[in-house]
Structures are given as structure tokens and as C-alpha cells.
Enzyme design. Structure first.
Site, PDB file in Angstrom:
ATOM      1  N   ASN A   1       8.002   1.700 -56.665  1.00  0.00           N
ATOM      2  CA  ASN A   1       6.933   0.712 -56.575  1.00  0.00           C
ATOM      3  C   ASN A   1       5.928   1.047 -55.468  1.00  0.00           C
ATOM      4  O   ASN A   1       6.288   1.167 -54.293  1.00  0.00           O
ATOM      5  CB  ASN A   1       7.547  -0.675 -56.324  1.00  0.00           C
TER       6      ASN A   1
ATOM      7  N   TRP B   1       8.049  -5.847 -44.118  1.00  0.00           N
ATOM      8  CA  TRP B   1       7.704  -6.678 -45.264  1.00  0.00           C
ATOM      9  C   TRP B   1       8.965  -7.023 -46.050  1.00  0.00           C
ATOM     10  O   TRP B   1       9.858  -6.246 -46.182  1.00  0.00           O
ATOM     11  CB  TRP B   1       6.706  -5.970 -46.204  1.00  0.00           C
TER      12      TRP B   1
ATOM     13  N   ASP C   1      17.241 -14.089 -50.299  1.00  0.00           N
ATOM     14  CA  ASP C   1      16.846 -12.760 -49.811  1.00  0.00           C
ATOM     15  C   ASP C   1      16.062 -12.911 -48.507  1.00  0.00           C
ATOM     16  O   ASP C   1      14.999 -13.535 -48.478  1.00  0.00           O
ATOM     17  CB  ASP C   1      15.966 -12.082 -50.876  1.00  0.00           C
TER      18      ASP C   1
ATOM     19  N   GLU D   1      19.203  -2.541 -51.876  1.00  0.00           N
ATOM     20  CA  GLU D   1      18.198  -2.195 -52.888  1.00  0.00           C
ATOM     21  C   GLU D   1      17.373  -0.981 -52.456  1.00  0.00           C
ATOM     22  O   GLU D   1      16.764  -0.342 -53.304  1.00  0.00           O
ATOM     23  CB  GLU D   1      17.299  -3.390 -53.209  1.00  0.00           C
TER      24      GLU D   1
ATOM     25  N   ASP E   1      10.088  -4.133 -60.864  1.00  0.00           N
ATOM     26  CA  ASP E   1       9.652  -2.744 -60.714  1.00  0.00           C
ATOM     27  C   ASP E   1      10.728  -1.752 -61.163  1.00  0.00           C
ATOM     28  O   ASP E   1      10.511  -0.537 -61.097  1.00  0.00           O
ATOM     29  CB  ASP E   1       9.190  -2.444 -59.281  1.00  0.00           C
TER      30      ASP E   1
ATOM     31  N   TYR F   1       7.407 -14.124 -48.346  1.00  0.00           N
ATOM     32  CA  TYR F   1       8.126 -13.239 -49.251  1.00  0.00           C
ATOM     33  C   TYR F   1       8.822 -14.047 -50.355  1.00  0.00           C
ATOM     34  O   TYR F   1       9.416 -15.083 -50.091  1.00  0.00           O
ATOM     35  CB  TYR F   1       9.202 -12.404 -48.522  1.00  0.00           C
TER      36      TYR F   1
ATOM     37  N   HIS G   1      20.219  -4.189 -57.874  1.00  0.00           N
ATOM     38  CA  HIS G   1      18.805  -4.571 -57.800  1.00  0.00           C
ATOM     39  C   HIS G   1      18.234  -4.600 -59.219  1.00  0.00           C
ATOM     40  O   HIS G   1      18.485  -3.695 -60.007  1.00  0.00           O
ATOM     41  CB  HIS G   1      18.106  -3.498 -56.957  1.00  0.00           C
TER      42      HIS G   1
ATOM     43  N   HIS H   1      14.980 -15.490 -60.089  1.00  0.00           N
ATOM     44  CA  HIS H   1      14.300 -15.905 -58.853  1.00  0.00           C
ATOM     45  C   HIS H   1      13.626 -17.253 -59.050  1.00  0.00           C
ATOM     46  O   HIS H   1      12.674 -17.356 -59.825  1.00  0.00           O
ATOM     47  CB  HIS H   1      13.171 -14.942 -58.498  1.00  0.00           C
TER      48      HIS H   1
HETATM   49  O1  KDG Z   1       9.492  -3.257 -54.980  1.00  0.00           O
HETATM   50  C1  KDG Z   1      10.092  -4.113 -54.076  1.00  0.00           C
HETATM   51  C2  KDG Z   1      10.889  -5.181 -54.805  1.00  0.00           C
HETATM   52  O2  KDG Z   1      11.769  -4.597 -55.710  1.00  0.00           O
HETATM   53  C3  KDG Z   1      11.673  -6.046 -53.860  1.00  0.00           C
HETATM   54  O3  KDG Z   1      10.816  -6.637 -52.930  1.00  0.00           O
HETATM   55  C4  KDG Z   1      12.388  -7.120 -54.630  1.00  0.00           C
HETATM   56  O4  KDG Z   1      13.693  -7.683 -52.734  1.00  0.00           O
HETATM   57  C5  KDG Z   1      13.549  -7.661 -53.928  1.00  0.00           C
HETATM   58  C6  KDG Z   1      14.633  -8.195 -54.755  1.00  0.00           C
HETATM   59  O5  KDG Z   1      15.643  -8.565 -54.188  1.00  0.00           O
HETATM   60  O6  KDG Z   1      14.472  -8.239 -55.969  1.00  0.00           O
HETATM   61 MG    MG Z   2      15.745  -7.913 -52.217  1.00  0.00          MG
END
Ligand code: KDG
Ligand code: MG
Length: 423
Positions: free
Chosen positions: A58, A423, A231, A283, A337, A180, A333, A143
Site C-alpha cells: 500500500n 501513523w 487497533d 501486520e 489493501d 486512525y 491481516h 471494522h
Molecule cells: O495499509 C495499511 C493498512 O493495511 C493498515 O493501516 C490497516 O491496521 C490496519 C488493520 O489492522 O487492518
Molecule cells: Mg492494524
């Protein structure tokens, strides 16, 4: 290695009849953006059987395209597609420069495409090649998110109404834009949103006050039954993560994810010493070496390495077997993406792996699903891989060509005083 064994009349899964060995005749990379960017590797054999692998990284897609096109595809041509292990070792050891997200995604794409070919050649779904099913279906979490706690509660309610038994909950933090995990749509959360990185803000104190409140309210509202996940996305120091884990204990989370960056595996000891809230990490892991100490020191409960991130099925099953020795379970994961090709391969892995924990599942857009027709199905919180030979996911190249690459990067985060953060 040369393969001299011959075996006639093996069903290819594509209405063709193949004999061994199967030489790799061609391999090419397809980049398509049906709602988001995906990098896909297609490997063709001289027997007419082909396989598909996902190589998406990604925000850094073109780096993997170049790695595949310049350094991997040329060494694949002419090899026997049956030799999955030897090809994996060749690409890993043979590169000299080991590990890293670019290299390991390229290896994953080759590996998954070769497992796909093997399954099609033998007329078997990959889960049968791994050892068969260990369960009937794969539990997934979605999510749920909202701009504030009431919105997040509503979103969680909708997931539970749809039959999910596990839900990840993330809430916006009042006063902080672009927290986030808070997307613009319900099912299709997509953080890579602009050609240049969007900037978000982070405030640990505000977050630490909000997160326990969110789960207190969720438990009050929905009772003890649902599995709730959360998360932290690498945002806390080890001590802050320990404090958060402690504060969340009354709400019985299934896991907190990435409480602190895992470059220093030792950092998790401090968190572990202070809380019994289960921890999931991985991940961003690329090999077993990223997780070795975390697993064998029993510092985590779930390893979130994926088929895509960790070098394909060949390496992920090694991580899972190693983790099983310490009762650490899987938690692949599965954000958007990771393409449907990875999701298909992951489901074959999940339905086989004895120490399965949970699979993440964020829906792809309708355009993505059309570009990648797949055998896997979703029903009320569970995914099934289907019984198609290989991993059961294909690529519609004609349709893919209608969605050209669009430069997109992941956001960055700064503290409110301007300091760069994770991030
Ligand atoms: O590309 C980054 C994402 O896959 C990520 O931020 C997603 O943290 C994530 C998750 O737990 O799905
Ligand atoms: Mg994650």
C-alpha cells in the site's frame, strides 16, 4: 533443479490436461485500480495452467512492480513450477539482501501463484494440499468506526445485527481530525487517500481517556458475548500501552493490536508484565525473525503476519507452526489493501491452520470483486474458501485494464506540537 517425473492426465482445474514437469513459460505483473491499487502477478506454465499471486504494498506499489519485473521474473522463466520450496529458497537466499516488505511481497506473489498452479494441476483446493480442513468456516471481524462514541456504537450494532461475532471498534477523538481507523464509509475503510500523504494529528492523552470509555459503553450496550477488538496502530510507548491494557481489562477484549511499534520485540515484556489484555502484533512483519522473540517469550497472543506480508503460504505456515509451540494463535491481516487473491489464499490457510485465532475482513468494492472473481463466500460473520482447485481467485485482465493505476499514499501523523509520530 530438474524434474524428470512424468504424470499424465492430471486435471488442471482449467479444463486442460497437464503432464509434469510444468515449466514456467511466462510471468507478468498487472497493476489495476478498481477503487484502490492492486499489483498482481500472473505465472503461466507450458502446460496451460496458470496461477495468480498478490504483490500489493500500500502506497509503495511501484517498488514491488520494479522488483518483480527486474529481479524476479527473469529468474523464474524455465523453472519447474512444481518446485515451490526450492523457488522460495532461491528468491530468499539467492537475493543475498534478505527480508523487507518489497522483497517479501514479491516472494509472496510468486509463492501464492505457484500454490495456485499446484492446486489446479492436481485438481485440489490449497487447504487440501496443506493437510485438509481443521474447521468448517473462518470467523472474521469487521471494522466498526464512527466520528465519536455514539456513532461507533451504532456501527458496532450494525455489524452484530449482520451476524458478526467479532467486531473491531475505533472511534474518532473529538478535537482531533482524521483519527486512525475512522473511515468515510461503513464497509470500505481506505486510508491511502491521496497522491501525497494526508496529515493527521495524534494526542495520546485524549486517546487514553477515550478508548476505555468506548469499550465500557460497548459492553454496557451489547453485553459479554461479542468479541471486541481494537487497533492502537503503533501509537503508544510501552508504558502507555501497559496502562491502556490495564484500563481495558474489565471489558474483556479479544485483543489490542500493535500497542507499540514492534521493531524492538523486547518492548513487549513491559506491557506483558502489567496487563492480561491479549495482544496481537504483526501486520507489518515480513518473516519469522520479526516475531521470534515475541512468540517464544510468550509476549503476544496472536501473530498477525499475512500471506502477502510474510512471503506467502510457504513461510506463513512456518510462522504458524512455530507460534503453535507457545500457544500463540494466528490473526491474519485482511485490510482492503490485501487483494482478493490474498484473501482467497488466507482462507485456505485459515481453514487448515490448527492454531487459528481470527481473520480480519474488510470488504472490497464491487469493482474490485468484479476484477477478481472468487470462490470464497461470506455469511453472517464467517468466510469459506470454497472448493475450487488452487486458491479459487482469478483475475479478469480485460476488466482490470479499465482501471489504471492511481498514485495514492498512506497518511502521516504528527503530534499536536508538530512532532512526527507513528501513523
Ligand atoms: O495499509 C495499511 C493498512 O493495511 C493498515 O493501516 C490497516 O491496521 C490496519 C488493520 O489492522 O487492518
Ligand atoms: Mg492494524
Amino acid at each position: 533443479m530438474s524434474g524428470s517425473m512424468t504424470q499424465a492426465n492430471v486435471h488442471s482445474g482449467q479444463d486442460a490436461t497437464v503432464s509434469f514437469p510444468m515449466r514456467i513459460r511466462d510471468a507478468r505483473v498487472v497493476v489495476t485500480s478498481p477503487g484502490r491499487n492492486f499489483v498482481t502477478l500472473k505465472i503461466e506454465t507450458d502446460q496451460g495452467v496458470y496461477g495468480i499471486g498478490d504483490a500489493t504494498l500500500n502506497g509503495r506499489e511501484k517498488a514491488v512492480v520494479a522488483y518483480l519485473e527486474h529481479h524476479v521474473i527473469p529468474v523464474l522463466i524455465g523453472r519447474d513450477a512444481r518446485q515451490i520450496e526450492d523457488i522460495w529458497q532461491f528468491l530468499y537466499r539467492g537475493a543475498y539482501w534478505r527480508r523487507g516488505p518489497v522483497t517479501m511481497r514479491a516472494i509472496a506473489a510468486v509463492d501464492v501463484a505457484l500454490w495456485d498452479i499446484k492446486g489446479k494441476a492436481l485438481g485440489a483446493p490449497i487447504y487440501d494440499l496443506l493437510g485438509g480442513r481443521s474447521r468448517d468456516a473462518v470467523m472474521v471481524y469487521g471494522h466498526a468506526n464512527g466520528g465519536d462514541i455514539p456513532e461507533t456504537i451504532d456501527a458496532v450494532g450494525r455489524y452484530l445485527d449482520a451476524g458478526y461475532q467479532a467486531v473491531r471498534a475505533q472511534s474518532g477523538i473529538p478535537g482531533l481530525e482524521l483519527a486512525y481507523g475512522v473511515g468515510r464509509g461503513e464497509l470500505h475503510y481506505e486510508p491511502a487517500d491521496a497522491a501525497l500523504p494526508t496529515q493527521s494529528l495524534w494526542d495520546t492523552r485524549k486517546y487514553m481517556a477515550l478508548a476505555p470509555k468506548l469499550f465500557e459503553v460497548l459492553r454496557d450496550r451489547f453485553g459479554p458475548e461479542p468479541r471486541f477488538l481494537h487497533d492502537v496502530h503503533h501509537r503508544l510507548t510501552p508504558l502507555e500501552a501497559a496502562q491502556l491494557g490495564k484500563r481495558l481489562e474489565p471489558y474483556d477484549l479479544f485483543w489490542i493490536e500493535d500497542p507499540t511499534p514492534a521493531e524492538n520485540q523486547e518492548a513487549f515484556r513491559l506491557i506483558r508484565q502489567h496487563t492480561t489484555t491479549p495482544i496481537a502484533v504483526g501486520e507489518v512483519f515480513n518473516t519469522i525473525w520479526d516475531a521470534k522473540d515475541l512468540i517464544q517469550e510468550q509476549l503476544i497472543d496472536f501473530v498477525r503476519a499475512s500471506v502477502l506480508g510474510a512471503g506467502g503460504l510457504t513461510h506463513l505456515r512456518r510462522i504458524a507452526d512455530f507460534a503453535a509451540l507457545w500457544q500463540v494463535r494466528t490473526g491474519c491481516h485482511g485490510a482492503t489493501d490485501l487483494s482478493p487473491v490474498t484473501m482467497g489464499a488466507a482462507l485456505h490457510f485459515d481453514i487448515w491452520v490448527p492454531n487459528f485465532g481470527m481473520q480480519e475482513y474488510m470488504r472490497h468494492t464491487a469493482e474490485t470483486d468484479a476484477v477478481f472473481p472468487h470462490a470464497y463466500t461470506f455469511e453472517r460473520g464467517f468466510l469459506r474458501p470454497g472448493d475450487a482447485p488452487g486458491h479459487g481467485v482469478d483475475l479478469d485482465e480485460v476488466l482490470a485494464a479499465r482501471f489504471p493505476y492511481e498514485p495514492r499514499q498512506l497518511p502521516v501523523a504528527r503530534l499536536t506540537d508538530g512532532t512526527m509520530w507513528n501513523w
